[in-house]
Design a protein around this motif. Structure first.
Motif, PDB file in Angstrom:
ATOM      1  N   TYR A 117       0.842  -1.196   0.000  1.00  0.00           N
ATOM      2  CA  TYR A 117       0.000   0.000   0.000  1.00  0.00           C
ATOM      3  C   TYR A 117       0.877   1.247   0.000  1.00  0.00           C
ATOM      4  N   PHE A 118       0.276   2.382  -0.340  1.00  0.00           N
ATOM      5  CA  PHE A 118       0.945   3.688  -0.275  1.00  0.00           C
ATOM      6  C   PHE A 118       0.300   4.540   0.810  1.00  0.00           C
ATOM      7  N   LEU A 119       1.084   5.411   1.413  1.00  0.00           N
ATOM      8  CA  LEU A 119       0.582   6.422   2.339  1.00  0.00           C
ATOM      9  C   LEU A 119       0.930   7.808   1.807  1.00  0.00           C
ATOM     10  N   VAL A 120      -0.071   8.684   1.717  1.00  0.00           N
ATOM     11  CA  VAL A 120       0.168  10.065   1.283  1.00  0.00           C
ATOM     12  C   VAL A 120      -0.499  11.006   2.269  1.00  0.00           C
ATOM     13  N   ASP A 121      -0.029  12.237   2.298  1.00  0.00           N
ATOM     14  CA  ASP A 121      -0.592  13.238   3.190  1.00  0.00           C
ATOM     15  C   ASP A 121      -2.045  13.534   2.825  1.00  0.00           C
TER      16      ASP A 121
END
Length: 707
Positions: free
Chosen positions: A207-211
């Motif tokens: 998965y990706f985490l972004v602001d």
């Protein structure tokens, strides 16, 4: 440290929010507990009086944890979970108080409206009745979120006329099929002790985490889950410095809270680390029976999203949220375990002498070769179309990696009919005096293979990160059940079992060795070699969907009672419809962004440049650089406008096509290339236009800021 800063002991909290076997032993009468296990282990119908006793204990346990509502938690063909909350409250008493009740009938059966869930023609729109049925093999749990504690009861979901409208029902059917055929095989080898064989699954979730603030400024992320425009930042994943790197503190805090929530729900979260792309991460869990693993993976995905929001981030589960960097997959580790602890995929120390293992291996190779198209289809979705085949994920061609040790055994059997040795691992010599030499595995790993043997299991690496792992496990269970059945049909009639099993192993290995490939699956040479071998190369979702309704697939699924022909046809219709709708949403989002944000921003930039050119010229200064920039951005703006108009027209044309395969195929082959045409000049403009004027956060803002 977690948001609240408290310390906790994993052993103390693990499973505390699960109505587990331990809890049931404590709270249920012994006779009720025994009857429940007969249902789980033998498929025995659950008596309503027993169900009432279980429901009463479950309700009391949930209320003690603060629950006011319960829900039948199920997996419709939308690909995500669904739930309808009902409170425990019954009709008020005359004195103004209320009773808190939960009956066995409410536990066993629910009745949600089935009309608005995808059915692929199995149900007419006006036919609303559907049923959820409790799956006692997957424990109930209390989930805590903004709605408060909710008692969640894992269930199957079917129509009024009995067709499966979900993933859980065919998964349980496939598990019955592989159990029955595996026991047939074990009996041939004299094993009369094992009573049940269960697929064991361990998914790895990327998965990706972004602001969160940056996410909200990107309409493409909000509407589609991926960026439809975006130029590469100066730094991507070239240095490989993010992979296994030290966790940023914000991400570490997020992961700690995720782990705590998962452990409380009995999900055995094991491994966490940074993945290859910036802002990309992975979470892996310990192996569980396939039904529970599917449920728990849905819990993992929901928890990742929920906890990310608490940390003012957004979790992206799309397979390809950013062009030019690695996308996200989900590795499905699959094996077969008996109730008394035997792993049918364990080769032992001398695989060449392990006849039972060699037959199991030969059957799996046969299954994967004969149904490669079906296995590929099980991992097909719109997001995976952008991911599969890039230098980050398996190609769209199904092949099997065995490694040096098993490849050597197979080669001996194919060439001479006998295998007399197995390669050993040997010693790994580091050349450093202070480091000890140690025994290494007999086989290296191959990250380019879509279906790789990794010691005592097969790792199916083609899945998309947001997909349910149910579909590939349904296929794996069923195709291997068919191969086991075919083998048992031969061996049960054999006069000399030892000779017959030897000959059958050799035959299967010889007939299906084309599926074995230990080399670089990313290479162009492999594509050509696979074509020479006759292996299917289904590059897109729309190319792979027909495998579901092929004659051989329908015959197999019906034989083992996993799907009926109408159920398969319904899934085909849903998949075409889903592809067309998803692609339409992406195209419409590009049109919206280009029309309302990007083109107006470039016009403002051009006007600013033009004003600068005029001012410099009037002042007698050199304006050649500004003129060149203006000419370049004006030209790209014209390309953008032309691409936008073309996309509008082609999308309108697509929506006029008949629903089903024709519309989906048109979207894939005609609309998506025009989407790429529109993107090309926009991404170039992003590198020219003043950042303060660009209407959305860049890739760099998303991948490197705030996480």
């Amino acid at each position: 440290m977690s948001e609240t800063g408290e310390r906790f002991n994993v052993a103390d909290i693990f499973g505390e929010d699960v109505f587990s076997d331990k809890v049931m032993q404590q709270r249920l009468p012994k006779s009720v507990y025994r009857e429940l296990h007969k249902t789980i282990e033998e498929g025995k119908d659950l008596d309503i009086h027993v169900a009432d006793a279980i429901a009463g204990a479950m309700k009391q346990w949930a209320i003690e944890k603060g629950a006011t509502h319960f829900t039948h938690w199920f997996q419709p063909l939308t690909g995500v979970t669904a739930e309808k909350h009902d409170s425990f409250i019954t009709a008020p008493r005359p004195d103004g108080t209320v009773l808190m009740e939960f009956s066995g009938k409410e536990l066993i059966k629910g009745e949600p409206d089935a009309s608005s869930f995808p059915s692929g023609g199995l149900r007419a729109t006006f036919e609303a009745r559907g049923y959820t049925a409790w799956d006692p093999t997957s424990p109930a749990f209390v989930r805590n979120d903004a709605a408060g504690p909710i008692l969640c009861i894992p269930t199957a979901f079917c129509s009024y006329t009995g067709e499966a409208l979900d993933f859980k029902t065919p998964l349980l059917r496939s598990m019955d099929a592989i159990n029955a055929q595996s026991l047939r095989l074990l009996r041939l080898f004299g094993n009369n002790k094992s009573k049940k064989v269960t697929p064991s699954v361990g998914p790895e979730q990327e998965y990706f985490l972004v602001d969160e603030d940056a996410f909200k400024q990107r309409k493409d992320l909000v509407y589609t889950g991926r960026t439809l425009f975006g130029a590469m930042p100066p730094k991507g994943q070239e240095l490989d410095d993010h992979y296994f790197g030290t966790l940023r503190q914000r991400v570490a805090a997020f992961m700690r809270d995720v782990n705590k929530e998962l452990w409380k729900l009995g999900v055995p979260a094991k491994t966490q680390h940074n993945e290859v792309a910036p802002a990309q991460h992975e979470l892996a869990v310990i192996y569980e029976n396939a039904s529970l693993a599917v449920d728990n993976n849905h819990i993992v995905m929901q928890t990742l999203k929920r906890i990310a929001a608490k940390h003012h981030m957004r979790c992206l589960l799309h397979e390809k949220p950013f062009a030019g960097v690695n996308g996200s997959g989900k590795h499905n580790n699959w094996s077969l375990m008996t109730d008394d602890g035997i792993n049918l995929l364990d080769p032992g120390k001398t695989p060449h002498q392990n006849v039972q293992f060699l037959l199991v291996l030969a059957c799996i190779l046969k299954a994967v070769d004969e149904h490669a198209d079906l296995l590929r289809e099980s991992a097909a979705d719109t997001g995976n179309d952008q991911r599969l085949g890039a230098n980050e994920a398996p190609p769209a061609i199904i092949s099997v990696f065995l490694g040096d040790q098993l490849q050597d055994v197979v080669s001996q059997l194919v060439k001479t009919g006998n295998a007399t040795s197995s390669l050993k691992g040997g010693k790994l010599q580091t050349g450093v005096s202070t480091l000890p030499d140690f025994t290494k595995d007999a086989t290296d790993r191959n990250r380019t293979s879509p279906f790789a043997f990794t010691g005592n299991k097969f790792e199916f690496r083609m899945l998309g990160s947001r997909d349910s792992v149910a579909a590939p496990n349904i296929v794996l269970d069923t195709i291997v059940a068919e191969a086991f059945s075919d083998a048992c049909d031969v061996l049960e009639q054999a006069e000399d079992f030892d000779v017959a099993v030897h000959d059958l192993i050799k035959q299967y290995l010889n007939d299906h060795q084309r599926i074995i490939f230990n080399g670089n699956g990313y290479s162009d040479e492999w594509v050509a070699e696979a074509e020479r071998r006759g292996l299917p190369n289904l590059r897109s979702m729309v190319d792979s969907i027909p495998a579901l309704e092929s004659e051989k697939s329908v015959s197999m699924f019906e034989k083992f009672k996993v799907f009926t022909k109408p159920e398969l046809a319904s899934r085909v219709e849903i998949k075409y419809e889903t592809y067309a709708k998803n692609t339409h949403i992406e195209a419409a989002t590009m049109i919206d962004m280009a029309s309302k944000s990007i083109i107006p921003a470039v016009i403002r930039w051009n006007r600013s440049l033009a004003d600068t050119v005029i001012a410099l010229t009037q002042a007698g200064a050199d304006a050649s650089v500004e003129k060149e920039l203006l000419a370049e951005s004006t030209g790209l703006l014209a390309e953008t406008k032309a691409g936008l108009q073309k996309l509008i027209q082609i999308t309108e044309e697509a929506e006029k096509k008949p629903e089903g395969r024709e519309r989906a195929v048109f979207y894939h082959y005609d609309v998506t290339p025009v989407m790429a045409e529109l993107r090309a000049p926009v991404d170039k403009l992003e590198m020219i236009v003043d950042k303060d004027m660009w209407p959305m956060p860049s890739y760099g803002d998303l991948m490197f800021s705030g996480t």
